[in-house]
Write a protein that holds these residues in place. Structure first.
Motif, PDB file in Angstrom:
ATOM      1  N   LEU A  21       1.027   0.190 -14.243  1.00  0.00           N
ATOM      2  CA  LEU A  21       1.664  -0.795 -13.371  1.00  0.00           C
ATOM      3  C   LEU A  21       2.923  -1.322 -14.040  1.00  0.00           C
ATOM      4  CD1 LEU A  21      -1.423  -2.890 -12.167  1.00  0.00           C
ATOM      5  CD2 LEU A  21      -0.436  -0.829 -11.139  1.00  0.00           C
ATOM      6  N   ALA A  79       4.269  -3.307  -9.437  1.00  0.00           N
ATOM      7  CA  ALA A  79       3.329  -4.421  -9.241  1.00  0.00           C
ATOM      8  C   ALA A  79       3.875  -5.636  -9.973  1.00  0.00           C
ATOM      9  CB  ALA A  79       1.941  -4.062  -9.754  1.00  0.00           C
ATOM     10  N   ALA A  98      -2.683  -6.461  -6.906  1.00  0.00           N
ATOM     11  CA  ALA A  98      -3.546  -5.800  -7.887  1.00  0.00           C
ATOM     12  C   ALA A  98      -4.817  -5.249  -7.262  1.00  0.00           C
ATOM     13  CB  ALA A  98      -3.883  -6.763  -9.022  1.00  0.00           C
ATOM     14  N   ALA A 127      -2.855   3.222  -7.084  1.00  0.00           N
ATOM     15  CA  ALA A 127      -2.215   3.379  -8.393  1.00  0.00           C
ATOM     16  C   ALA A 127      -3.090   4.124  -9.386  1.00  0.00           C
ATOM     17  CB  ALA A 127      -1.853   2.007  -8.968  1.00  0.00           C
TER      18      ALA A 127
END
Length: 735
Positions: free
Chosen positions: A227, A246, A255, A520
């Motif tokens: 991230l 992020a 998140a 992610a």
């Protein structure tokens, strides 16, 4: 498909092994001392034995992950912390001779050794005749080395000193986090005397991972999420290929969406570690347990000679370029397209972007047909095999992927992408159409049957298939140890009319075009809901070829219960809520010059319309623009007030001053007919918050330069991927 034949478990990193050990320790502590605030000496004695055992595993705390920061005699690393600050575990490092004067904790504390000898001198505190001075009486000395520990009560005072020649590494476990111990004091000497508030450490760090180590992990088989915690505009300038955007101040909104499993291995990245450790603290408090920071950030990665990328959605856009490069996807240029349309050729042009993007601008003669809808609906627009089908988008990616989707599916028509999309159309001096509404054609039974056969063929070639309900339930039961994403890839209207409980909405074309905005975690499981036998298969086939995740299809039972409405929006919280102010009250405060308003969400949206008198600042730079005096109250706003409420709570904590947010955000302000402004006046932070599309440039020459730069960038991605060497793309052969 079943999960009976399980593959060998992937090797885990030392970081994940440490995270598992810390999780196990905290779980045992919760059993022994269920209430951190009221733990008894007997309970703490048992906890100390557990902490000693953890400290004996010194291989979990290697110097390359935990170093003393240059220029400091000691450094503190956070290993665990509850959302309320309880059960806070740290690794304290120091060079020989490191010492702390007499101080208390106001909560219980346990210290256990990993390396070196930390000498503790413990004192009893007593009042003196002078109310500003207390006395200290020596009680005991405890040397804490590997296998040793000391337990301190809330009122105990102690000094620490690293004795001997070996640097120290010690586990410090507290009933409450260091930055919440506001009543701690430090004394002027070992005899006591005057005392003052003992501030928490100026910086608390988190385990670091080197660039080469991260590169190896990204190429491995274990789950990992990277991230990038800078604002999206800065991310777009340079970032790791596999990093998802992020931003630190938006993590509460992003998140859970990007990395749903709390035990996922996460590595945080910024430019130089200036923000990543703050983000690691936030994620740790919010429940993620395996969080590290890339040593040196992007700067460190670059110093190692590793590749950095610019732009957004890079893996997906590179995917399109590789498709064209390897499969030689046919294309047509804007001049030929214009000539064919002008003379009335049998040609259909479809825009494969979202309906919202189609509404913003499109070719005057195009039809809206988002990427996942192409195979499903194309026969309604081009029923004659002789019709030439051209797929278009704003640039290159979705044109190429869309055209190749139809070709791989085996539709009989000639198919091509429009080379360079609407960018090239504008560069050629032609005009676009605006504010057109998408009208997706509904496929008939015969068209659906043909589409199912073709989509199924492509899915089989891509190596994906359907799982049954039992397998899905098994996947769901394993979500604590293996990440599972469940997506519904149909249109917004279909999703909101009825979707399976807990399934997220990700229109198929966008899931392929912007995969990093939806998930992610690499090596995760992705299950797509297959309602019609076409769209999920088309999307799944492309995801499988894009790589990095395992893809499965699930056909919902005919009478499965469904939920209606938009996808629920989950907002995480780890700070007390900031107070809200309603629109009319804010208007009155502004008229009385008693408030300053900052918009914190999006420069683009700010310029389209904002609270009159508001200024825009990206959240991570907001503190720079706060006035020194507190004569006027600080009020934050965002589109609907949600982001503003999160940023207000964090800003109040950091700046130690009252901050409020506009309830309902700018939408509520406009809905009440209150004064609004437009334009860039009041923008304080440029394009930090997001990458600004050349389509939004007012200056035509700047716009055209932006188009050319963008197209050159996309065309260069194949070569850059080859230099990086970590792409997972595996294209299927022709059918």
């Amino acid at each position: 498909m079943s999960t009976s034949a399980q593959a060998a478990a992937p090797a885990i990193s030392k970081h994940t092994e440490r995270a598992q050990a810390v999780r196990a320790f905290i779980a045992q502590v919760r059993q022994l001392a269920p209430d951190a605030a009221r733990a008894t000496p007997e309970q703490l004695s048992k906890v100390a034995a557990l902490l000693e055992d953890l400290g004996r595993r010194r291989e979990l705390f290697p110097p390359e992950a935990f170093t003393v920061v240059p220029g400091r005699p000691a450094s503190i690393y956070r290993l665990a912390e509850d959302i309320d600050g309880g059960y806070a575990l740290y690794l304290s490092l120091g060079e020989p001779g490191k010492a702390q004067p007499p101080h208390d904790h106001t909560t219980w504390a346990i210290i256990a050794g990993v390396r070196g000898n930390e000498r503790n001198e413990v004192y009893a505190r007593a009042k003196s005749a002078d109310p500003l001075r207390d006395t200290l009486a020596h009680v005991r000395r405890v040397d804490v080395g590997p296998g040793d520990s000391i337990v301190l009560g809330p009122g105990d005072v102690h000094t620490i000193e690293l004795v001997g020649d070996e640097p120290g590494a010690h586990l410090h476990f507290y009933g409450l986090a260091l930055d919440r111990l506001h009543g701690r004091v430090v004394f002027e000497s070992a005899q006591g005397g005057s005392y003052r508030t003992f501030s928490p450490p100026a910086a608390i760090y988190h385990a670091r991972v080197s660039a080469r180590e991260l590169q190896d992990e990204l190429r491995g088989d274990a789950e990992i999420a990277v991230l990038d915690v800078r604002e999206a505009g800065r991310y777009a300038r340079r970032h790791l290929l596999h990093a998802a955007s992020a931003p630190l101040w938006r993590l509460e909104l992003l998140a859970d969406h990007l990395v749903p499993r709390r035990g996922t291995r996460i590595v945080l990245v910024d430019d130089d570690e200036s923000q990543a450790h703050h983000a690691a603290a936030k994620l740790t408090r919010l429940g993620w347990t395996d969080v590290s920071v890339l040593a040196g950030g992007n700067d460190g990665w670059e110093r190692e000679g590793l590749e950095l990328f610019s732009g957004t959605n890079v893996p997906s856009k590179a995917f399109g370029e590789i498709i064209e490069h390897e499969k030689h996807t046919p294309w047509i240029d804007v001049d030929e397209l214009h000539e064919r349309v002008a003379r009335g050729d049998d040609i259909v042009v479809v825009d494969s972007r979202t309906p919202e993007e189609f509404h913003n601008f499109t070719l005057p003669f195009s039809h809206s047909l988002p990427g996942a809808e192409l195979v499903y609906r194309i026969r309604e627009l081009a029923p004659d095999p002789k019709t030439f089908v051209v797929v278009n988008c704003a640039g290159r990616t979705r044109s190429i992927v869309g055209a190749q989707t139809l070709i791989d599916a085996g539709i009989p028509n000639r198919v091509a992408s429009l080379r360079n999309g609407t960018m090239e159309w504008l560069l050629s001096g032609r005009e676009l159409a605006y504010s057109r509404h998408a009208a997706l054609p509904e496929p008939g039974e015969a068209a659906q049957a043909a589409a199912r056969e073709q989509a199924g063929n492509v899915a089989r070639r891509a190596g994906i298939g359907h799982i049954d309900t039992a397998t899905l339930r098994a996947f769901e039961a394993e979500q604590d140890t293996r990440t599972l994403y469940k997506f519904d890839v149909r249109t917004r209207e279909e999703y909101e009319t009825g979707h399976l409980e807990g399934w997220r909405w990700a229109p198929g074309g966008q899931l392929v075009q912007a995969t990093d905005e939806y998930l992610a975690t690499r090596r995760a499981r992705v299950v797509l809901a297959d309602w019609d036998g076409v769209r999920a298969l088309t999307t799944g086939a492309w995801l499988a070829q894009l790589g990095a995740v395992e893809v499965y299809l699930y056909r919902p039972p005919a009478l499965a219960p469904v939920q209606r409405g938009p996808e629920p929006r989950r907002v995480l919280r780890h700070r007390p809520d900031a107070p809200a102010v309603r629109a009319q009250a804010l208007r009155a405060a502004l008229e009385a010059d008693e408030a300053l308003v900052f918009d914190v969400e999006s420069r683009v949206e700010y310029e389209r319309g904002h609270v009159a008198g508001a200024r825009f600042a990206a959240p991570d730079r907001l503190e720079e623009f706060l006035p020194q005096d507190d004569r006027r109250g600080i009020v934050l706003t965002s589109s609907d007030g949600v982001l503003a409420s999160i940023v207000a709570a964090e800003l109040a904590w950091r700046a130690k001053r009252p901050v409020r947010y506009l309830l309902g955000g700018t939408r509520a302000w406009k809905a009440q007919g209150l004064a609004a402004g437009t334009g860039a006046a009041g923008v304080l932070t440029g394009d930090d918050d997001q990458s600004i599309s050349p389509y939004l440039f007012d200056d035509l020459s700047a716009r055209d330069r932006g188009f050319r730069d963008y197209l050159d960038w996309e065309l260069g991605l194949v070569e850059q991927l080859e230099r990086d060497g970590s792409a997972d793309i595996r294209l299927i052969a022709a059918g």
